[in-house]
Design an enzyme around this catalytic site. Structure first.
Site, mmCIF file in Angstrom:
data_model
loop_
_atom_site.group_PDB
_atom_site.id
_atom_site.type_symbol
_atom_site.label_atom_id
_atom_site.label_comp_id
_atom_site.label_asym_id
_atom_site.label_seq_id
_atom_site.Cartn_x
_atom_site.Cartn_y
_atom_site.Cartn_z
ATOM 1 C CD GLU A 187 -2.809 1.017 2.469
ATOM 2 O OE1 GLU A 187 -2.762 0.073 3.267
ATOM 3 O OE2 GLU A 187 -3.530 2.018 2.608
ATOM 4 N NE ARG A 220 3.972 -7.822 10.119
ATOM 5 C CZ ARG A 220 3.222 -7.180 9.239
ATOM 6 N NH1 ARG A 220 2.153 -7.735 8.719
ATOM 7 N NH2 ARG A 220 3.551 -5.953 8.861
ATOM 8 C CE LYS A 243 3.475 -0.017 4.793
ATOM 9 N NZ LYS A 243 2.402 -0.063 3.819
#
Ligand code: ATP
Ligand code: MG
Length: 587
Positions: free
Chosen positions: A60, A295, A305
């Site tokens: 994104e 992850r 983020k």
């Protein structure tokens, strides 16, 4: 050495490779058609897909990529490379609020820098989910007509109240069984901007009693009067990520959609969307298959983020590319090579187990990547004056050293020995502890590529800090001469002559946080920032480093790997970043 194409690490087996091998053997992904660009099943094509598999990297564009993303990039692009497939670069840009072109540009640049490409001959696999807004809308219309979706006009509070919990089933919305025609009219009104944000949403009609909360009639579209960085004001309704993602995968003919474990519970909905739309003739089979992996988390840093953004906006770091940051632009600025990051990602592997990795693993990969590639040079980063008492006045002795011990073809660097040198403070003691073989009164050491000297005195200033070292040299001990071998010394130290040393700014780094898991549990993560994570010092370099180019990597002998800063370095004002020390620092 400037940044160059990374080595291709040997592929290690892992469960995703096993899945792909199985799918290829079983023919699950063979005989797929591909028009050469994303398309739905209504635009029929007979052209068969030459790519054995298709994967995608779908960030994104709401921030800069970090080391965790590198794992996903190396995995997706690496599999496509190894299997004769394609990896699509796709921006998951369906949320207009936090996204920006700045992030798009940086992400593209970073993926290229890491050594990957989305171009394959005529096929340029760079896509934006926002290009599918019309297709996503058409699919939603179909779902409404087929009674698989409805417009819900409950307030957000009412919806929440009826959602149930992990232990209690949800309740049907009063709008759930409204006629499809009515939902369709409302949906068109939503699209036309006739309703306020939050007044209604389009929801899938699945099962409010499902034990999986993601299947309790999840939202497909919401109203947002926001300007999108690519589509502007064309839309005032935006698809939800969980709805847009499977359709984007299918339009792009993705065979293996790899994502992180938190999406495991979303997989039933991913499959539901695809099945309904394949039944409706919108999507082609075989449908993409989602597989989840763990992850990557790195100790002593954060990778969310939102938190990285906070470090930047609060001024706690100097920007997204601050060398303390775990962002890929930060790691690059610090001197990590694309090759070292690829090697790291290959070594940490891919599994479903929660993955926490120590930063030393990344540092080892950097040393392994650069050991045979980086030129050697000398720098003194914590200088102390050394004077040779019996050095002939005004004499300059020409010395040389190889650019690399294993690359004779790279030639030599030239410098001089004189009676006044800079040496490293850490190489000097007033009196030696056990096992210390370097400079202290009465001890002999070799000046690397120069002479043997014997320390005669160490002078201190009024605060007890070492001010100056005095020594005598042995004129017949020069490295490479016949006499050199008759001197047996245990210490070998680096030095530069004061009369030709270049002044440089050198930046030294430690972990950004003092705690290995600053954002776990209820910790006040911002209070755990290491105030000493960055230090800059005045250093002295050997003269050949006047030729160092920005972004060139060096091993400064006995100190570690350093890089001439990509942005701030110039021959007039040398600036180096310490990437890693030569040995693992004790924690
Ligand atoms: P954040 O939650 O911090 O915003 P994200 O996971 O939403 O990060 P995306 O831009 O959506 O970030 O991620 C793009 C791709 O990278 C996704 O497929 C995601 O699963 C993967 N990814 C992100 N972080 C990691 C990580 N730490 N380890 C492995 N893959 C990751
Ligand atoms: Mg995300």
């Amino acid at each position: 050495m400037a940044d160059s194409s990374p080595p291709k690490p040997a592929a290690l087996p892992h469960f995703i490779r096993a899945i792909i091998d199985h799918d290829l053997d079983a023919g699950r992904v063979s005989n797929r058609s591909w028009a050469g660009y994303p398309s739905d099943a209504r635009q029929g094509t007979k052209q068969s897909d030459k790519a054995t598999i298709r994967t995608r990297f779908p960030p994104e564009p709401n921030g800069y990529l970090h080391i965790g993303h590198a794992k996903s990039i190396c995995l997706n692009f690496g599999l496509a490379r190894d299997y004769g497939g394609r990896c699509h670069m796709r921006f998951d840009d369906t949320n207009p609020v936090k996204e920006d072109q700045e992030y798009v540009d940086s992400i593209l640049d970073t993926v290229k820098w890491l050594g990957f490409s989305w171009d394959h001959e005529a096929e340029v696999n760079l896509y934006y989910a926002s290009d599918y807004f019309q297709a996503l809308f058409d699919c939603a219309e179909y779902l409404i007509k087929a009674s698989h979706a409805y417009v819900d006009e409950q307030s957000p509070e009412e919806m929440r109240a009826r959602r149930g919990s992990l232990t209690e089933p949800g309740e049907d919305s009063p709008f759930r069984n409204r006629p499809a025609e009515e939902s369709l009219t409302r949906f068109h009104e939503m699209r036309a901007g006739k309703h306020a944000e939050g007044s209604m949403v389009l929801r899938a009609r699945i099962d409010m009693r499902s034990p999986n909360l993601n299947m309790r009639d999840p939202a497909l579209y919401r109203i947002r009067f926001a300007e999108h960085h690519r589509t502007g004001k064309q839309w005032c309704i935006y698809p939800m990520y969980d709805y847009a993602h499977p359709i984007s995968d299918a339009l792009e003919n993705i065979t293996h959609s790899l994502c992180t474990l938190e999406f495991e519970d979303h997989r039933p909905f991913y499959d539901w969307v695809l099945e309904r739309l394949a039944e409706g003739g919108f999507l082609r089979r075989p449908l993409p298959q989602q597989t989840e992996f763990a992850r990557l988390n790195l100790y002593y840093t954060v990778t969310s983020k939102r938190k990285l953004q906070e470090l930047v906006t609060s001024g706690r770091v100097k920007g997204w590319d601050d060398p303390r940051m775990p962002t890929l632009v930060g790691l690059r600025r610090r001197g990590f090579t694309a090759g070292s990051i690829q090697l790291f990602c290959e070594r940490i592997g891919v599994s479903k187990a929660n993955q926490w990795v120590d930063p030393s693993v990344l540092e080892i990969a950097l040393r392994d990547d650069l050991e045979s590639k980086a030129k050697r040079a000398t720098a003194i980063i914590d200088p102390v004056l050394l004077e040779i008492e019996n050095w002939p006045r005004g004499h300059r002795e020409a010395c040389q050293a190889p650019w690399h011990p294993q690359h004779a073809e790279w030639g030599h660097r030239a410098f001089h020995c004189t009676g006044s040198l800079w040496v490293e403070r850490d190489d000097v003691r007033v009196s030696a502890e056990k096992g210390f073989f370097r400079l202290f009164p009465g001890n002999k050491v070799r000046l690397r590529y120069g002479f043997v000297i014997e320390c005669s005195a160490v002078d201190l200033d009024s605060e007890g800090r070492i001010l100056r070292v005095s020594a005598r040299y042995f004129a017949d001990s020069r490295s490479g001469t016949a006499g050199a071998d008759s001197y047996k010394v245990k210490g070998n130290i680096h030095w530069v002559s004061i009369d030709e040393a270049l002044e440089a700014e050198v930046h030294l780094y430690e972990n950004l946080f003092t705690d290995p898991q600053p954002d776990s549990g209820e910790k006040d993560w911002l209070s755990l920032i290491n105030p000493d994570a960055h230090r800059s010092v005045k250093a002295w370099l050997e003269p050949s480093l006047a030729q160092a180019k920005a972004a060139e990597h060096f091993q400064f002998e006995r100190l570690g790997y350093f890089v001439a800063d990509r942005l701030d370095h110039s021959a007039q004002r040398p600036v180096f970043q310490r990437t890693v020390g030569l040995k693992q620092a004790a924690r």
